[in-house]
Design an enzyme around this catalytic site. Structure first.
Site, mmCIF file in Angstrom:
data_model
loop_
_atom_site.group_PDB
_atom_site.id
_atom_site.type_symbol
_atom_site.label_atom_id
_atom_site.label_comp_id
_atom_site.label_asym_id
_atom_site.label_seq_id
_atom_site.Cartn_x
_atom_site.Cartn_y
_atom_site.Cartn_z
ATOM 1 N N HIS A 105 0.871 -1.183 0.000
ATOM 2 C CA HIS A 105 0.000 0.000 0.000
ATOM 3 C C HIS A 105 0.899 1.220 0.000
ATOM 4 O O HIS A 105 1.632 1.461 0.965
ATOM 5 C CB HIS A 105 -0.917 0.000 1.229
ATOM 6 N N GLU B 77 1.805 3.877 2.813
ATOM 7 C CA GLU B 77 2.401 3.445 4.080
ATOM 8 C C GLU B 77 3.918 3.594 4.007
ATOM 9 O O GLU B 77 4.673 2.611 3.979
ATOM 10 C CB GLU B 77 1.937 2.009 4.379
ATOM 11 N N ARG C 60 -3.455 4.543 -2.116
ATOM 12 C CA ARG C 60 -3.257 3.221 -1.519
ATOM 13 C C ARG C 60 -3.041 2.112 -2.545
ATOM 14 O O ARG C 60 -2.230 1.197 -2.339
ATOM 15 C CB ARG C 60 -4.492 2.906 -0.664
ATOM 16 N N HIS D 55 2.890 -3.607 6.682
ATOM 17 C CA HIS D 55 1.925 -2.525 6.431
ATOM 18 C C HIS D 55 1.993 -1.517 7.566
ATOM 19 O O HIS D 55 2.718 -1.693 8.534
ATOM 20 C CB HIS D 55 0.502 -3.097 6.406
ATOM 21 N N GLU E 60 1.401 -4.446 11.119
ATOM 22 C CA GLU E 60 0.921 -3.074 10.969
ATOM 23 C C GLU E 60 1.810 -2.255 11.897
ATOM 24 O O GLU E 60 1.782 -2.414 13.109
ATOM 25 C CB GLU E 60 -0.550 -2.936 11.391
#
Lengths: 289, 436
Positions: free
Chosen positions: B196, B199, B254, B323, B397
């Site tokens: 993405h 990020e 994204r 991510h 994440e």
């Protein structure tokens, strides 16, 4: 149906319960609703408690409560963000209304590196169906004394009055996450206005974060109040969408915040759930100006 | 506007396509010594109604020309951007004020901005010759990262090589770093970041980890043991088109940049395009959605390239997909609440990894399966990896939990990379000691 108070483990890392047991509220409760009749708690008939509310769901509800708290406090120098949920209970009923009872810790939004002062809040959050704008009843311990908070707000206010129009700085933060120190007050004030919007838009399934101020349309400080018209990009987490919202707020230290907003949505806006119902929440201040 | 590795322009300030184009033409003109814009301003005017709009159009029609519209009068709700030469400022402002036209000064002095922009572009063209002057605590452009990759491989050619595994939709190279001390088709660990594009902390962390791996080989027992028995593949920019776009036009983009005839919106969510639970809940069949899964599994070249590589390699034992944001470490499944068969093992490994991460800077991560910890998401990388037989599939994440979100300040790059590395190292060690 067991009604059980489910204390969360002390703050992280991680979670002591095996993930398999931590089912999302909707699934668990739908299963429960399909099963036997509601057991009926004395004071709230029809409410079924989620025995294992996910930490994500509780965090979302806590954030909604904090958005509301920040908006009502109307204090850009005392904005608070969620630290940890200490304890949380969740209920749903057959009318698909959601109720949360939470205890959580908070940190100062403006914390300098290393300054880790934690406050504690308790809140009840109520959603009618999956409508946004939950009814919130929230109390937080005082992170700083009222006089100091008022003084810091006033200092911020004076800084803002002296600020040359920040229209050259189109995006705050910039792409690298940097906010120039002189623009910090603007960011804080924008976050305050965004808190109102995010509270208005939060549902049991949609929750928001403020990503960036994408433009400053107007920054007026004649009269006494700060008159701030800007566009902010909100990040909705479950859909990952970026929602631009035009916000116009008027702020004066110690006075309630006045906000108007309009967000660019792909879906139609929903009616709020917070205008009536249960909790002792006064209506928000929406004024035409 | 396309940019290809090795060339292209770095923009320092905020992307508004048309304005940037105009600035470029100004720079060109200024460079040719023809024009000086000192003191010129750009005013932004919001016309409240048609009457005010027509007043602005009158300005446009003046001969000799007194103003120059960067964004012309169109509708009352749209801002009008007007460049006013220094000599005309006083008159024009008086005109606006006398007609009750509200305006703001968008650019106080165009020449100052042009000078700054020219300086920034000149700086970007001085290509870095080595990785020692590369700043690991800054965010970089695609060109800078690809240049760094070449330098890095040159400097550590004994362990590192560069592979091109395919091309993106806009025909950019998709690059993977291979860390290997020899052998042939050794069991491997795959790490990807940047699927993405917004990020940015993930690419920065990937770069830092690459350097950490080579510096720890021969020093850290675990890294040495891992590399003596296994290979590591690291795909830092998994979505190069999207990443370029976050620099040029939209910092919060994204998806990838694929488009199809008849489709109004651009881009597929590359983390919904994998062949596991494809098209299920937590993905969207609307091309305008941020979680659009694409027309079919692996329809996107960026995904197909990785699938082809991993399948033909045939010996990947762990996959880590990085991510941001949320501070979570998760394992499959995303598309279903059903636990995977080695759920207990993954749970405990995640717990250890998160503990190792926590010990670096005290940052707290939560962990669990994707569907129960984050949300239900279908067609994701780690589900596919797991279903393809890769038992140790994890999704990170990274920082933070929403205060800055995607726009994580650069000052947090190194602390984030340091702690993430310790978690990655934990997973690598476990994979090494649990061959299958």
């Amino acid at each position: 149906m067991q009604l059980r108070r489910q204390p969360l483990s002390a703050p992280r890392p991680g979670d002591t319960r095996p993930a398999a047991q931590r089912l999302a509220v909707p699934l668990l409760l739908l299963l429960a609703l399909q099963g036997a009749a509601a057991s009926g708690e004395p004071e709230d008939s029809g409410w079924l408690q989620d025995a294992e509310p996910s930490s994500r769901l509780l965090s979302q509800a806590a954030r909604a409560a904090l958005h509301f708290f920040n908006f009502r406090a109307a204090s850009p120098s005392a904005l608070q963000v969620l630290a940890n949920v200490l304890d949380g209970r969740a209920w749903v009923n057959q009318k698909k209304e959601y109720k949360f009872d939470l205890v959580f810790t908070t940190e100062f939004y403006r914390a300098e590196e290393g300054e880790k002062r934690l406050g504690t809040c308790s809140a009840q959050v109520f959603f009618r169906n999956d409508k946004p704008r939950p009814a919130v009843n929230v109390t937080c311990t005082q992170l700083i004394k009222k006089e100091r908070r008022q003084e810091e707000d006033y200092q911020l206010y004076k800084l803002m009055k002296q600020l040359k129009s920040p229209l050259n700085a189109v995006r705050i933060p910039d792409s690298h996450g940097y906010i120039a120190p002189s623009l910090r007050p603007i960011w804080n004030l924008a976050f305050l206005g965004s808190s109102y919007v995010m509270w208005q838009k939060t549902t049991p399934f949609l929750h928001y974060f403020m990503s960036q101020i994408s433009s400053v349309k107007q920054w007026k400080t004649n009269d006494d109040a700060i008159d701030f018209d800007y566009t902010v990009l909100l990040h909705e987490f479950s859909t990952q969408e970026i929602i631009p919202c035009r916000i116009h707020l008027v702020w004066y230290p110690g006075k309630p915040l006045k906000v108007k907003y309009h967000c660019q949505e792909r879906q139609t806006p929903e009616e709020g759930s917070g205008t009536e119902e249960g909790s002792a929440v006064a209506l928000t201040e929406l004024s035409n100006f | 506007m396309q940019s290809s590795p090795g060339g292209g322009v770095v923009r320092k300030w905020s992307p508004v396509g048309r304005r940037t184009l105009l600035v470029c033409s100004f720079i060109l003109a200024a460079a040719l010594g023809q024009m000086n814009f000192t003191g010129d301003q750009v005013l932004r005017i919001l016309a409240k109604n048609e009457k005010q709009l027509s007043l602005l159009r009158d300005l446009e029609g003046l001969k000799p020309q007194k103003v120059d519209f960067w964004r012309g009068p169109a509708r009352p709700s749209l801002p009008v951007d007007m460049r006013v030469p220094f000599s005309e400022l006083k008159d024009i402002k008086a005109y606006l004020e006398s007609h009750g036209l509200a305006y703001n000064i968008m650019i106080k002095d165009i020449q100052v901005l042009l000078d700054e922009e020219r300086e920034a572009m000149a700086k970007s063209r001085r290509l870095e010759r080595s990785t020692s002057s590369f700043s690991y605590s800054s965010y970089h452009t695609l060109e800078e990262i690809y240049t760094w990759i070449d330098n890095f491989v040159t400097e550590h050619s004994d362990i590192v090589s560069k592979l091109q595994i395919g091309h993106s939709f806009e025909n950019r190279s998709i690059l993977v770093l291979k860390f290997s001390t020899g052998g042939s088709r050794r069991p491997a660990i795959w790490i990807d970041s940047g699927i993405h594009s917004r990020e940015w902390i993930t690419h920065a962390t990937g770069i830092w980890i690459a350097r950490k791996i080579v510096s720890e080989y021969g020093k850290d027992r675990i890294v040495t043991d891992v590399l003596n028995a296994m290979d590591v593949f690291l795909e830092i920019v998994s979505n190069p088109d999207g990443f370029a776009y976050t620099h040029s036009m939209n910092r919060l983009w994204r998806k990838n940049k694929s488009s199809r005839p008849g489709t109004f919106c651009i881009g597929v969510d590359l983390n919904r395009n994998w062949k596991s639970g494809f098209g299920g809940n937590g993905s969207n069949n609307n091309p305008c959605s941020e979680t659009y899964h694409g027309p079919s599994p692996q329809s996107e070249p960026e995904v197909a390239a990785v699938v082809d590589f991993i399948m033909s390699h045939g010996n990947v034992k762990a996959l880590i997909s990085i991510h941001s944001y949320s501070q979570m470490l998760m394992y499959p499944y995303g598309h279903s609440l059903e636990p995977v068969s080695n759920q207990e093992e993954l749970y405990h490994l995640a717990k250890d990894a998160v503990q190792a991460l926590y010990e670096v800077h005290g940052i707290e991560y939560i962990y669990g399966s994707i569907s129960t910890t984050l949300y239900v998401a279908s067609g994701i990388t780690v589900d596919w990896a797991y279903d393809s037989g890769i038992k140790y599939s994890f999704s990170f994440e990274l920082r933070d939990t929403g205060r800055y979100g995607f726009l994580l300040p650069a000052v947090q790059i190194i602390p984030t990379a340091q702690e993430t590395w310790m978690a990655v190292r934990t997973i690598m060690e476990h994979t090494l000691h649990h061959p299958y």
